[in-house]
Design a protein around this motif. Structure first.
Motif, PDB file in Angstrom:
ATOM      1  N   TYR A 203       0.837  -1.207   0.000  1.00 50.53           N
ATOM      2  CA  TYR A 203       0.000   0.000   0.000  1.00 50.53           C
ATOM      3  C   TYR A 203       0.869   1.253   0.000  1.00 50.53           C
ATOM      4  O   TYR A 203       0.602   2.206  -0.752  1.00 50.53           O
TER       5      TYR A 203
ATOM      6  N   SER B 200       1.574   9.333  -5.835  1.00 49.33           N
ATOM      7  CA  SER B 200       1.878  10.727  -5.503  1.00 49.33           C
ATOM      8  C   SER B 200       2.990  11.281  -6.382  1.00 49.33           C
ATOM      9  O   SER B 200       3.012  12.469  -6.679  1.00 49.33           O
TER      10      SER B 200
ATOM     11  N   SER C 241       0.932   4.071  -2.928  1.00 50.25           N
ATOM     12  CA  SER C 241       0.564   5.452  -2.633  1.00 50.25           C
ATOM     13  C   SER C 241       1.719   6.392  -2.968  1.00 50.25           C
ATOM     14  O   SER C 241       1.503   7.508  -3.444  1.00 50.25           O
TER      15      SER C 241
END
Length: 118
Positions: free
Chosen positions: A99, A107, A103
């Motif tokens: 995860y 980003s 992420s």
């Protein structure tokens, strides 16, 4: 909020497995190395999109090899005191680190460019 939840769960799991801290930390380190190597292979940039499936397979094999070598070495050295704590730690941190990698990737890439409407 999600990052805070991951941190709180990690700390509480570490406190709960204080008797088998070596197994807990080995689960963390082996899963971090395995997911990191998988990520490094699977998401390489290439000029040839035909290699995407091959890179995904290399990532999967890298994760498998890192996990097998790490577990074999840990068992032969006698570092894993509780296989249950190690297995649960490896499972949780594999999910959590995956995860965090995705992420981070989302980003860095950001949102796709869209032209302004008039």
């Amino acid at each position: 909020m999600k990052l805070l939840l991951i941190i709180m769960t990690s700390i509480s799991a570490g406190v709960a497995s204080a008797d088998h801290l070596h197994s807990f930390m080995l689960g963390l380190s082996i899963s971090a190395l395995a997911v990191g190597s998988c990520y490094w292979f699977a998401f390489r940039t290439t000029r040839f999109p035909q290699f995407a499936l091959a890179l995904l397979m290399c990532g999967m094999l890298a994760k498998l090899v890192v996990t097998l070598v790490g577990v074999t070495w840990s068992f032969s050295a006698g570092l894993i005191t509780s296989p249950l704590v190690f297995g649960l730690s490896y499972l949780y941190f594999s999910i959590a680190i995956t995860y965090l990698w995705f992420s981070y990737k989302s980003s860095v890439i950001g949102k796709p460019w869209q032209p302004e409407s008039t």
